[in-house]
Design a protein around this motif. Sequence first.
Motif, PDB file in Angstrom:
ATOM      1  N   VAL A  50       0.844  -1.193   0.000  1.00 41.10           N
ATOM      2  CA  VAL A  50       0.000   0.000   0.000  1.00 41.10           C
ATOM      3  C   VAL A  50       0.881   1.246   0.000  1.00 41.10           C
ATOM      4  O   VAL A  50       1.739   1.409   0.864  1.00 41.10           O
ATOM      5  CB  VAL A  50      -0.920   0.012   1.244  1.00 41.10           C
ATOM      6  CG1 VAL A  50      -1.737   1.302   1.289  1.00 41.10           C
ATOM      7  CG2 VAL A  50      -1.831  -1.193   1.229  1.00 41.10           C
ATOM      8  N   GLU A  82      -3.398   5.953   1.143  1.00 39.97           N
ATOM      9  CA  GLU A  82      -4.717   5.673   1.703  1.00 39.97           C
ATOM     10  C   GLU A  82      -5.355   6.974   2.164  1.00 39.97           C
ATOM     11  O   GLU A  82      -4.664   7.937   2.482  1.00 39.97           O
ATOM     12  CB  GLU A  82      -4.649   4.686   2.863  1.00 39.97           C
ATOM     13  CG  GLU A  82      -3.944   5.207   4.096  1.00 39.97           C
ATOM     14  CD  GLU A  82      -3.912   4.170   5.218  1.00 39.97           C
ATOM     15  OE1 GLU A  82      -4.819   4.205   6.062  1.00 39.97           O
ATOM     16  OE2 GLU A  82      -2.977   3.349   5.233  1.00 39.97           O
ATOM     17  N   TYR A 110      -7.713   2.460  -0.424  1.00 41.59           N
ATOM     18  CA  TYR A 110      -6.332   1.976  -0.416  1.00 41.59           C
ATOM     19  C   TYR A 110      -5.789   1.953  -1.838  1.00 41.59           C
ATOM     20  O   TYR A 110      -6.461   1.460  -2.754  1.00 41.59           O
ATOM     21  CB  TYR A 110      -6.263   0.565   0.166  1.00 41.59           C
ATOM     22  CG  TYR A 110      -6.679   0.462   1.614  1.00 41.59           C
ATOM     23  CD1 TYR A 110      -5.814   0.818   2.646  1.00 41.59           C
ATOM     24  CD2 TYR A 110      -7.951  -0.013   1.958  1.00 41.59           C
ATOM     25  CE1 TYR A 110      -6.197   0.714   3.979  1.00 41.59           C
ATOM     26  CE2 TYR A 110      -8.338  -0.122   3.284  1.00 41.59           C
ATOM     27  CZ  TYR A 110      -7.461   0.246   4.287  1.00 41.59           C
ATOM     28  OH  TYR A 110      -7.844   0.142   5.597  1.00 41.59           O
TER      29      TYR A 110
END
Length: 259
Positions: free
Chosen positions: A178, A181, A213
Motif C-alpha cells: 500500500v 490511503e 487503499y
Amino acid sequence: MGTTGQLTSVPEPKYWHLRTVLLRAIDSEFSTGQVLPNERELAARFGVARATLRQALDQLELEGRLVRRRGIGTLIAAPRVGVPVNRQEEGWPGAGRSQAWRTVDCTTAPASPQLAKHLGVAEGATVHTVRRVRLVEGRAVATESLHVPASALPHLPGFRAESDRARSVLRQLERLEVDGESRAVELGVAEADEAVLLERPPGSPVLVMTTQYASAGRLVALAVATYRADTCKLTFGEAGLVEVTPVAAAPSSEVRTAS
C-alpha cells in the motif's frame, strides 16, 4: 421577504430537558454498572409522566449512556471503548491485533454504477466484496464491506467454497504494497442488515468510515466500515489520516446503498 435574519426560539421538549437533568444525576450520583431506580420512582422524583421518562431513557440508551438488561433493569453504561482505526494498529487490510475481524460472507458480482464510480472501474466490472464484523472483547462494534476490483487481484486462485474465496481475497490483498490511503468519516444510521450484525435496532446512530487503499498508483480496495456510535469511539493516532467530507458529498452513504 419579511425576515429579520434572527433565529426563532423553539420550546425545549419535556423529555429533552429531563434527559439533561438525568445526565447530571448520572454523572454525580451513579457509577458504571449501577442499576437506576425503577421508572415509578424516577417519575416521582422528577415530577414527570412515565411516558416522558421513557422518552428520556430511550434517548440516553440511544446515546450509549444507559443499557437495559432484561431481568435486571436499566444500568449505567461503561464508557465508550477506544477502537484504533489506523493501518498501523489494524494491520492491512484490517486483520486486527488486539481486535479481531470475523468474516460474514464474500460475493463476486458486477459493479453497480455508484460502486464502479468510487472504485474507478467500468460499470459492470467484476468486484469481490468481503463482509466482516469487527469484535472487541467478544462484542461486535463494527461491520465492514471491503470492495476489491477483480483487476487488482489478477492472480487470485480458484476457490470452491465462499469461505475459501474470502480468505483468498484477503490473503492476496495482504501481499500488495500500500502506497496511499485516505479516510473519510461521517455520521449515519444502521441499515437493516448492519443492524442485525451490530445487534442494534435499525436506524441506530453509527459512524461510517470510508477508506480507500492504493497500490502502485491505483485504487485496489474500498472499505466501508460502520461503527456503533453508542459503545465505541474511533482513535486514529499519529499515523491516522482523516478526511472530513461535506454531507452533500456523502460518498459512503452512496456506496452502502449501492453495494
